[in-house]
Motif scaffolding. Sequence first.
Motif: not given
Ligand code: GSH
Length: 202
Positions: A10, A12, A15, A39-40, A51-54, A66-67, A99, A165
């Motif tokens: 990924s 993000n 970074k 993550t959910r 629910g997201r990485v990082p 938030e990256s 972003q 990216y």
């Molecule tokens: N704005 C967030 C975006 C994070 C994001 O979209 N992460 C994705 C991977 S690149 C993720 O965790 N997706 C899992 C999901 O949506 O369930 C950031 O910059 O950290």
Amino acid sequence: MYRVCGMATSGNCYKVQLALEQLGTPYLWEEVDIMTGITRQPAYLARNPNGRVPLLEHHPGHFLAESNAILCYVADGTPFWPDERLLKAEVLQWMFFEQYSHEPYVAVARFICKFLPADHPRRAELPKVRERAHEALAVMERHLGQNRYFVGNEYSIADIALYAYTHAAEEGGVALAGYPATTAWIERVEAQPRFVPMVPMP
Ligand SMILES: N[C@@H](CCC(=O)N[C@@H](CS)C(=O)NCC(=O)O)C(=O)O
């Protein structure tokens, strides 16, 4: 020591990896495969309700998501995020651009092409997403035609955020051939001390 929950492919997450490597900051990496839906799950949502990485565990049991927020946190007090008021805000300007105007198109085109099955209905979004990706690249190209880096002609977390990216844009079918200043900037980023490449897609 910092612990990063991330998926190595990924942008993000990359970074954060790139910044920590270049800063020489020790950290542990916990690989999280977002495609499994982990993550959910409640245990992960307790750490990051979005629910997201990082996700950065900066002190035991304390997390930052938030990256780009993570980049600001780990780079605070280093040359990667200048102290001077206007320069600091200009770094944020480009990170917000990343972003809002860049990542939702350049990264999403790559996500659709590389992470989703070939018959996924989201493929229909690609023409519009790629068009918007090129709009973002054109903004970068104009700036980089006059500047070596995004802010103050010094490498900063704005470059890290936008490199992640941009250098992989072609994986989303977004050609970089028409952007010579951006391509030259990619080479400058890759020549920075302690640069590490992003883990390639399998
Ligand atoms: N704005 C967030 C975006 C994070 C994001 O979209 N992460 C994705 C991977 S690149 C993720 O965790 N997706 C899992 C999901 O949506 O369930 C950031 O910059 O950290």
